[in-house]
Design a protein around this motif. Structure first.
Motif, mmCIF file in Angstrom:
data_model
loop_
_atom_site.group_PDB
_atom_site.id
_atom_site.type_symbol
_atom_site.label_atom_id
_atom_site.label_comp_id
_atom_site.label_asym_id
_atom_site.label_seq_id
_atom_site.Cartn_x
_atom_site.Cartn_y
_atom_site.Cartn_z
ATOM 1 N N HIS A 30 0.955 -1.329 -0.073
ATOM 2 C CA HIS A 30 -0.091 -0.011 0.021
ATOM 3 C C HIS A 30 0.939 1.205 -0.045
ATOM 4 O O HIS A 30 0.535 2.278 -0.749
ATOM 5 C CB HIS A 30 -0.811 -0.113 1.222
ATOM 6 N N ALA A 31 1.871 1.297 0.961
ATOM 7 C CA ALA A 31 2.977 2.482 0.910
ATOM 8 C C ALA A 31 3.434 2.386 -0.368
ATOM 9 O O ALA A 31 3.644 3.777 -0.828
ATOM 10 C CB ALA A 31 3.843 2.270 2.067
ATOM 11 N N LEU A 32 3.982 1.305 -1.081
ATOM 12 C CA LEU A 32 4.902 1.510 -2.255
ATOM 13 C C LEU A 32 3.874 1.962 -3.337
ATOM 14 O O LEU A 32 4.316 2.875 -4.350
ATOM 15 C CB LEU A 32 5.347 0.017 -2.666
ATOM 16 N N ALA A 33 2.782 1.565 -3.329
ATOM 17 C CA ALA A 33 1.670 2.070 -4.361
ATOM 18 C C ALA A 33 1.549 3.708 -4.484
ATOM 19 O O ALA A 33 1.143 4.037 -5.331
ATOM 20 C CB ALA A 33 0.467 1.432 -4.263
ATOM 21 N N LEU A 34 1.700 4.109 -3.231
ATOM 22 C CA LEU A 34 1.416 5.544 -2.982
ATOM 23 C C LEU A 34 2.650 6.340 -3.624
ATOM 24 O O LEU A 34 2.341 7.403 -4.115
ATOM 25 C CB LEU A 34 1.243 5.992 -1.639
ATOM 26 N N LEU A 40 5.752 -5.738 -3.621
ATOM 27 C CA LEU A 40 6.696 -6.699 -3.587
ATOM 28 C C LEU A 40 5.978 -8.200 -3.179
ATOM 29 O O LEU A 40 4.874 -8.210 -2.664
ATOM 30 C CB LEU A 40 7.516 -6.500 -2.192
ATOM 31 N N GLY A 41 6.171 -9.455 -3.404
ATOM 32 C CA GLY A 41 5.791 -10.592 -2.849
ATOM 33 C C GLY A 41 5.857 -10.727 -1.609
ATOM 34 O O GLY A 41 6.819 -10.209 -0.783
ATOM 35 N N VAL A 42 5.159 -11.405 -1.011
ATOM 36 C CA VAL A 42 5.208 -11.856 0.277
ATOM 37 C C VAL A 42 6.493 -12.566 0.754
ATOM 38 O O VAL A 42 7.115 -12.170 1.835
ATOM 39 C CB VAL A 42 4.072 -13.000 0.697
ATOM 40 N N GLN A 58 11.242 0.597 5.309
ATOM 41 C CA GLN A 58 12.720 1.130 4.888
ATOM 42 C C GLN A 58 13.316 0.040 3.945
ATOM 43 O O GLN A 58 13.763 0.474 2.916
ATOM 44 C CB GLN A 58 13.788 1.343 6.150
ATOM 45 N N GLN A 59 13.240 -1.211 4.432
ATOM 46 C CA GLN A 59 13.606 -2.375 3.714
ATOM 47 C C GLN A 59 12.947 -2.340 2.299
ATOM 48 O O GLN A 59 13.317 -2.858 1.263
ATOM 49 C CB GLN A 59 13.556 -3.483 4.397
ATOM 50 N N GLY A 60 11.607 -2.346 2.528
ATOM 51 C CA GLY A 60 10.722 -2.239 1.245
ATOM 52 C C GLY A 60 10.933 -1.305 0.481
ATOM 53 O O GLY A 60 11.082 -1.503 -0.831
ATOM 54 N N LEU A 61 11.120 -0.099 0.858
ATOM 55 C CA LEU A 61 11.648 0.925 -0.029
ATOM 56 C C LEU A 61 13.093 0.559 -0.809
ATOM 57 O O LEU A 61 13.199 1.076 -1.976
ATOM 58 C CB LEU A 61 11.560 2.347 0.770
ATOM 59 N N GLU A 62 13.970 0.347 0.049
ATOM 60 C CA GLU A 62 15.116 0.086 -0.565
ATOM 61 C C GLU A 62 15.126 -1.020 -1.672
ATOM 62 O O GLU A 62 15.992 -1.088 -2.750
ATOM 63 C CB GLU A 62 16.178 -0.381 0.427
ATOM 64 N N ALA A 63 14.265 -2.052 -1.353
ATOM 65 C CA ALA A 63 14.107 -3.138 -2.398
ATOM 66 C C ALA A 63 13.533 -2.792 -3.603
ATOM 67 O O ALA A 63 13.329 -3.279 -4.684
ATOM 68 C CB ALA A 63 13.452 -4.205 -1.656
ATOM 69 N N SER A 64 12.586 -1.574 -3.646
ATOM 70 C CA SER A 64 11.770 -1.202 -4.807
ATOM 71 C C SER A 64 12.224 0.040 -5.471
ATOM 72 O O SER A 64 11.602 0.568 -6.432
ATOM 73 C CB SER A 64 10.569 -1.052 -4.200
#
Length: 225
Positions: A30-34, A40-42, A58-64
């Motif tokens: 949801h945050a990345l979609a903004l 990202l996959g589960v 933070q990790q999700g942002l770095e990975a994307s």
């Protein structure tokens, strides 16, 4: 029965009591979609879980595509709001948990939670799953202040204090859980079915279980060593 070696068994929450990975991945996405970033996959999000929501984001942002600190601060409340509103859509207890809690109660031992998830979210999740009456207390990642998250032993020490200085053991799925238990001076058990970021045998726990059916026998063994 009164021969059980522990008065209290503490548990980590995410990846130990409950498989929360799908709902947490949904909140990250949801945050990345903004930002217009792809989901990202589960399986990609699962190793990011365990050090609190901000670290996970933070990790999700770095990975994307990269993490700008200002963007992290802006999106973190969005993630928390979304997760709080959708906290138990896909989350479920790991197999054998209810029977293990029943067995602990029958042996006269309390169960409690020490998690790096924010306390209000942890309390809400346990209540929505209908298990709030099963735990003597819930200590969150913010309960003991900014430096109280595991691997600090502060949360485990507070759990023991609230439960009357009980003889305790702790169950978790990460190096932070095991280090916190060690620093608190109590035995630790690692679960092999959690959100592992390294092989379970390298965590340094006093014991490893592959299913909650093994919990009581392992606690009996640890209590004699």
């Amino acid at each position: 029965m009164t021969d059980f070696p522990f008065d209290l068994v503490g548990f980590d929450l995410d990846g130990t009591l409950f498989d929360t990975s799908a709902d947490l991945a949904d909140a990250v996405n949801h945050a990345l979609a903004l930002l217009g970033r792809p989901a990202l996959g589960v399986d990609a999000v699962r190793p990011m879980i365990g050090r609190g929501g901000k670290f996970m984001l933070q990790q999700g942002l770095e990975a994307s595509g990269g993490c700008d600190p200002a963007v992290l601060e802006r999106l973190y409340p969005e993630l928390l709001d979304y997760y709080g509103a959708n906290i138990a859509r896909a989350t479920c207890a790991f197999p054998g948990l209810t029977a293990a809690l029943d067995a602990l109660q029958a042996r006269g031992a309390k169960a409690a939670i020490v998690t790096n998830k924010a306390e209000n979210l942890a309390v809400k999740l346990v209540a929505e799953l209908g298990l709030d009456h099963r735990f003597a207390c819930v200590i969150g990642g913010d309960t003991m202040g900014p430096d109280g998250r595991k691997p600090s032993p502060a949360g485990i020490e507070e759990m023991i204090r609230r439960c009357g200085g009980a003889r305790a053991a702790f169950v978790g799925d990460s190096i932070f859980d095991i280090e916190a238990a060690r620093a608190a001076g109590i035995p630790s058990i690692a679960v092999s079915f959690g959100f592992l970021s390294q092989p379970v045998g390298t965590l340094g726990a006093d014991a490893v279980i592959d299913h909650f059916d093994e919990l009581l026998p392992v606690l009996d063994r640890l209590g004699t060593t």
